[in-house]
Design an enzyme around this catalytic site. Structure first.
Site, PDB file in Angstrom:
ATOM      1  N   LYS A 183       0.851  -1.188   0.000  1.00 31.59           N
ATOM      2  CA  LYS A 183       0.000   0.000   0.000  1.00 31.59           C
ATOM      3  C   LYS A 183       0.888   1.241   0.000  1.00 31.59           C
ATOM      4  CE  LYS A 183      -3.086   3.049   2.298  1.00 31.59           C
ATOM      5  NZ  LYS A 183      -2.268   4.157   1.709  1.00 31.59           N
ATOM      6  N   GLU A 186      -1.511   7.272  -0.614  1.00 32.18           N
ATOM      7  CA  GLU A 186      -2.504   7.692  -1.598  1.00 32.18           C
ATOM      8  C   GLU A 186      -2.123   9.008  -2.269  1.00 32.18           C
ATOM      9  OE1 GLU A 186      -4.162   8.885   2.526  1.00 32.18           O
ATOM     10  OE2 GLU A 186      -2.927   7.307   1.634  1.00 32.18           O
ATOM     11  N   GLY A 236       6.005   5.810   8.562  1.00 32.76           N
ATOM     12  CA  GLY A 236       5.113   6.956   8.616  1.00 32.76           C
ATOM     13  C   GLY A 236       5.208   7.648   9.958  1.00 32.76           C
ATOM     14  N   GLY A 237       4.103   8.233  10.406  1.00 32.96           N
ATOM     15  CA  GLY A 237       4.096   9.009  11.635  1.00 32.96           C
ATOM     16  C   GLY A 237       3.825   8.184  12.874  1.00 32.96           C
ATOM     17  N   THR A 240      -0.027   7.137  13.653  1.00 29.09           N
ATOM     18  CA  THR A 240      -0.510   6.025  12.838  1.00 29.09           C
ATOM     19  C   THR A 240       0.196   4.734  13.213  1.00 29.09           C
ATOM     20  OG1 THR A 240      -0.961   7.559  11.023  1.00 29.09           O
ATOM     21  CG2 THR A 240      -0.860   5.219  10.482  1.00 29.09           C
ATOM     22  N   GLU A 258       8.927   2.297  11.308  1.00 31.87           N
ATOM     23  CA  GLU A 258       9.884   3.406  11.219  1.00 31.87           C
ATOM     24  C   GLU A 258       9.060   4.665  11.226  1.00 31.87           C
ATOM     25  OE1 GLU A 258      11.262   6.347  10.073  1.00 31.87           O
ATOM     26  OE2 GLU A 258      12.489   5.712   8.352  1.00 31.87           O
ATOM     27  N   CYS A 292      12.743  11.771   6.725  1.00 28.36           N
ATOM     28  CA  CYS A 292      12.630  11.322   8.118  1.00 28.36           C
ATOM     29  C   CYS A 292      13.935  11.517   8.882  1.00 28.36           C
ATOM     30  CB  CYS A 292      12.185   9.865   8.177  1.00 28.36           C
ATOM     31  SG  CYS A 292      13.301   8.712   7.355  1.00 28.36           S
ATOM     32  N   GLU A 393       8.604  16.688  15.078  1.00 23.36           N
ATOM     33  CA  GLU A 393       9.029  16.549  13.690  1.00 23.36           C
ATOM     34  C   GLU A 393       8.155  17.447  12.811  1.00 23.36           C
ATOM     35  OE1 GLU A 393      10.318  12.918  10.772  1.00 23.36           O
ATOM     36  OE2 GLU A 393       8.337  12.770  11.692  1.00 23.36           O
TER      37      GLU A 393
END
Length: 499
Positions: A183, A186, A236-237, A240, A258, A292, A393
């Site tokens: 995935k 998007e 991602g964050g 999430t 990560e 990141c 961040e």
């Protein structure tokens, strides 16, 4: 050409069980070029039912067993074929990445080179990796430790490095013999669509690789909360990532995360001045800070701070911001207007907290850039460790500046973060450099360098930056189960209980 050839752009958007298919609900999504806001593609938008179909295809392909039973050499051959196809389409893939993310074409070309290197690395590793024999002290026993694929994997990649971050997941997953559902974000799915097309050409068996794209809040739970998925790899964050971990806990599903970082770049007074200035600028403003591991937190010795910051301000004003497709651009736009609004809010927050704006802090004045999501390289001086702008961040072109007096203070500041992904240290004293890099609690620490990596070395962080590792041998181990086989070649009655 991948850019114009079905299904790279204007595609069904879903690849399930070896076929390109349209979403069951008929959903679509427009993909925008962040350089000017124009629509560059319309792709299919999956829903939960589509994601469940993809998981079922991956589950069936794994349980059927043929892919998992292939040899390391056979899986390596697929990875080598794919790397060759990526090399053939290097320029086109880089252009797709630039149109999708806004990054400069120069950076996208380097990304594609790195993607190719990752697939080649795991092709080599899986053919040289061996099972382990354990000496039990009993000559009649053969004790072996072997590795088997973990099973079905859900691979969820971010929007800032779509193809590169996906390659860090899919290459070891394929090498291990897993099946998977990918995935992409998007927001930036196009290069992953192209990758799947090349995988199909390389001969990946039906069901081994599946692709769904769509809103993470919609399709994500179908990938992360099902017992049919054995491993989830997410970049991602933190919010999430934590939600994924909670959802996976009910099925005790393995999760690797990560989750970004707030990365310090420590500059001592004896550092090579010119290279330090250059590295701090690159570490903070490459890809407009949407990295990141960006070195967005400068921690500089007080004795050189004024001159050092002044030179950064001068150099930051010279950075050419513009479309990624323009060869003269040195950094591109932010990924979307919504993300730029978040960056603008962080700058306003930093100023309200007492930081001093010394560079940037706004949108470019060039009217040719008015339709894009551009933001100038920004420097906030005289920051404190308790400020949110220092601790959170920001994922944008924002460099904060703190000062230190002693080595111990520099280490304390560098470790004063809930993250722990990466850090940089610059000094002309090798002994000091070794002391500081060993004292910093970060997954990657650069000494007199910043931002470089190699596929053979592990990548991941401490603390809220996540758990597990990508790249290196550990990156392959994440996609494997370890099994111990005890073979008694001379079985005999044990005599534990009387006859």
């Amino acid at each position: 050409m991948l850019l114009h050839d079905e299904p790279a752009l204007g595609s069904p958007g879903l690849y399930i069980d070896g076929n390109w298919v349209h979403p069951a609900g008929g959903g679509t999504r427009q993909i925008h070029d962040p350089a000017d806001g124009t629509v560059i593609a319309v792709v299919g938008e999956a829903d939960r039912a589509d994601a469940a179909r993809a998981v079922a295809a991956a589950r069936a392909a794994f349980d059927e067993g043929r892919w998992a039973a292939t040899t390391g050499e056979e899986r390596a051959a697929l990875l080598v074929r794919l790397a060759g196809l990526l090399a053939v389409h290097r320029d086109e893939l880089a252009r797709i990445e630039t149109l999708d993310t806004g990054k400069t074409l120069r950076e996208s070309l380097l990304d594609i080179d790195d993607v190719i290197a990752v697939f080649r690395y795991y092709a080599h590793l899986v053919t040289t990796d061996a099972d382990r024999l354990v000496d039990t002290g009993n000559p009649a026993v053969i004790s072996r430790v072997v590795h088997e694929p973990v099973g079905v994997c859900a691979l969820i990649a971010p929007w800032n490095y779509p193809l590169l971050q996906m390659s860090w997941k899919i290459a070891p997953a394929l090498a291990a013999g897993c099946t998977m559902v990918m995935k992409p974000s998007e927001v930036t799915p196009l290069s992953t669509l192209a990758l799947v097309r090349l995988l199909d050409r390389a001969g990946v068996p039906p069901g081994v690789v599946n692709l769904v794209q769509g809103d993470g809040a919609v399709v994500g739970p179908a990938l992360t909360e099902t017992p049919d998925v054995d491993l989830i790899s997410f970049t991602g964050g933190p919010a999430t990532g934590a939600a994924i971990a909670r959802g996976a806990a009910a099925n005790v599903t393995r999760v690797t995360l990560e989750l970004g970082g707030k990365n310090p770049h420590i500059v001592f007074a004896d550092a090579d001045y010119d290279s330090a200035v250059d590295a701090v600028l690159t570490g903070a403003f490459l890809h407009s800070g949407q990295v990141c591991s960006a070195g967005t937190r400068l921690i500089v010795h007080a004795s050189i701070a004024e001159a050092f910051v002044a030179e950064l301000v001068r150099r930051a004003a010279l950075i050419r911001v513009g479309p990624g497709t323009d060869p003269s651009s040195q950094t591109g736009p932010l990924v979307s207007p919504e993300h730029r609004a978040k960056v603008e809010a962080y700058v306003a927050l930093g100023i309200s907290e007492g930081a001093v704006l010394v560079a940037g802090g706004g949108r470019p004045a060039d009217p040719r850039l008015a339709d894009g999501s551009y933001y100038l390289p920004t420097i906030l001086d005289h920051c404190r460790r308790d400020m949110r702008i220092v601790q959170e961040e920001t994922f944008g072109p924002i460099l904060t500046v703190e000062r230190f007096e002693t080595e111990a203070e520099a280490v304390a500041l560098g470790n004063d973060t809930s993250y722990g992904l990466a850090a940089g240290v610059r000094t002309g004293d090798p002994a000091r450099g070794e002391r500081v890099v060993r004292a910093l609690r970060h997954g990657t620490v650069w000494l007199n360098d910043f931002g470089t990596y190699t596929p053979g070395a592990e990548w991941g962080g401490f603390g809220r930056s996540g758990n597990g590792r990508e790249l290196g041998p550990s990156g392959l181990a994440e996609y494997r189960e370890t099994k111990h086989i005890w073979h008694n070649t001379a079985p005999a009655v044990g005599g534990w209980f009387a006859e």
